[in-house]
Motif scaffolding. Sequence first.
Motif, PDB file in Angstrom:
ATOM      1  N   TYR A   1       0.859  -1.180   0.000  1.00 63.30           N
ATOM      2  CA  TYR A   1       0.000   0.000   0.000  1.00 63.30           C
ATOM      3  C   TYR A   1       0.893   1.226   0.000  1.00 63.30           C
ATOM      4  CZ  TYR A   1      -3.146   3.655   1.550  1.00 63.30           C
ATOM      5  OH  TYR A   1      -3.856   4.818   1.634  1.00 63.30           O
TER       6      TYR A   1
ATOM      7  N   SER B   1      -4.001 -10.020   0.358  1.00 63.33           N
ATOM      8  CA  SER B   1      -5.181  -9.257  -0.032  1.00 63.33           C
ATOM      9  C   SER B   1      -5.957  -8.707   1.175  1.00 63.33           C
ATOM     10  CB  SER B   1      -6.072 -10.180  -0.846  1.00 63.33           C
ATOM     11  OG  SER B   1      -6.767  -9.455  -1.777  1.00 63.33           O
ATOM     12  N   ASP B   2      -6.189  -9.549   2.168  1.00 63.71           N
ATOM     13  CA  ASP B   2      -6.948  -9.113   3.351  1.00 63.71           C
ATOM     14  C   ASP B   2      -6.160  -8.101   4.163  1.00 63.71           C
ATOM     15  OD1 ASP B   2      -9.048 -10.710   2.672  1.00 63.71           O
ATOM     16  OD2 ASP B   2      -8.503 -12.345   4.023  1.00 63.71           O
TER      17      ASP B   2
ATOM     18  N   LYS C   1      -6.349  -4.668   2.533  1.00 66.03           N
ATOM     19  CA  LYS C   1      -7.598  -3.941   2.787  1.00 66.03           C
ATOM     20  C   LYS C   1      -7.612  -3.366   4.196  1.00 66.03           C
ATOM     21  CE  LYS C   1     -10.249  -6.747  -0.391  1.00 66.03           C
ATOM     22  NZ  LYS C   1     -10.930  -8.039  -0.402  1.00 66.03           N
ATOM     23  N   THR C   2      -7.168  -4.169   5.153  1.00 65.47           N
ATOM     24  CA  THR C   2      -7.124  -3.706   6.542  1.00 65.47           C
ATOM     25  C   THR C   2      -6.162  -2.538   6.690  1.00 65.47           C
ATOM     26  OG1 THR C   2      -7.520  -5.975   7.246  1.00 65.47           O
ATOM     27  CG2 THR C   2      -6.729  -4.457   8.935  1.00 65.47           C
TER      28      THR C   2
ATOM     29  N   ARG D   1      -5.112  -0.452   4.378  1.00 63.84           N
ATOM     30  CA  ARG D   1      -5.621   0.737   3.688  1.00 63.84           C
ATOM     31  C   ARG D   1      -6.680   1.442   4.530  1.00 63.84           C
ATOM     32  NH1 ARG D   1      -8.123  -0.570  -1.956  1.00 63.84           N
ATOM     33  NH2 ARG D   1      -9.676  -1.491  -0.589  1.00 63.84           N
ATOM     34  N   LYS D   2      -7.594   0.635   5.107  1.00 68.64           N
ATOM     35  CA  LYS D   2      -8.648   1.222   5.934  1.00 68.64           C
ATOM     36  C   LYS D   2      -8.052   1.908   7.168  1.00 68.64           C
ATOM     37  CE  LYS D   2     -13.097   0.362   8.117  1.00 68.64           C
ATOM     38  NZ  LYS D   2     -12.851   1.534   8.924  1.00 68.64           N
TER      39      LYS D   2
ATOM     40  N   SER E   1      -1.787   0.775  -5.132  1.00 70.61           N
ATOM     41  CA  SER E   1      -1.398  -0.559  -4.693  1.00 70.61           C
ATOM     42  C   SER E   1      -0.301  -1.038  -5.627  1.00 70.61           C
ATOM     43  CB  SER E   1      -2.589  -1.508  -4.702  1.00 70.61           C
ATOM     44  OG  SER E   1      -2.889  -1.933  -5.995  1.00 70.61           O
TER      45      SER E   1
END
Length: 79
Positions: free
Chosen positions: A5, A19-20, A23-24, A26-27, A44
């Motif tokens: 990221y 992948s998971d 997302k975590t 980035r959030k 990304s």
Amino acid sequence: MAKKYRCGTCKTTSGWLDSDEFKTHRKTHRDRFHGGDAPDDEESLQGTAPMFSNGVGAREAALILGILIVLSYMWEAKG
Ligand SMILES: [Zn+2]
């Protein structure tokens, strides 16, 4: 596929993430540094994590090694 990221606004780049995790990450980054909004120039970066540089690479290498050992046992059992 491993990803990094990158936030161009903060000029920071994460380590390799699956992948998971991506997302975590980035959030968490958006929440922490941008009040939950998406910064304009986040990216990304996709690629393959270098072997043994982190937990994911080592885990994959161990899995491949395990499969090879099982295959070699099966091969010997046949002969
Ligand atoms: Zn940022």
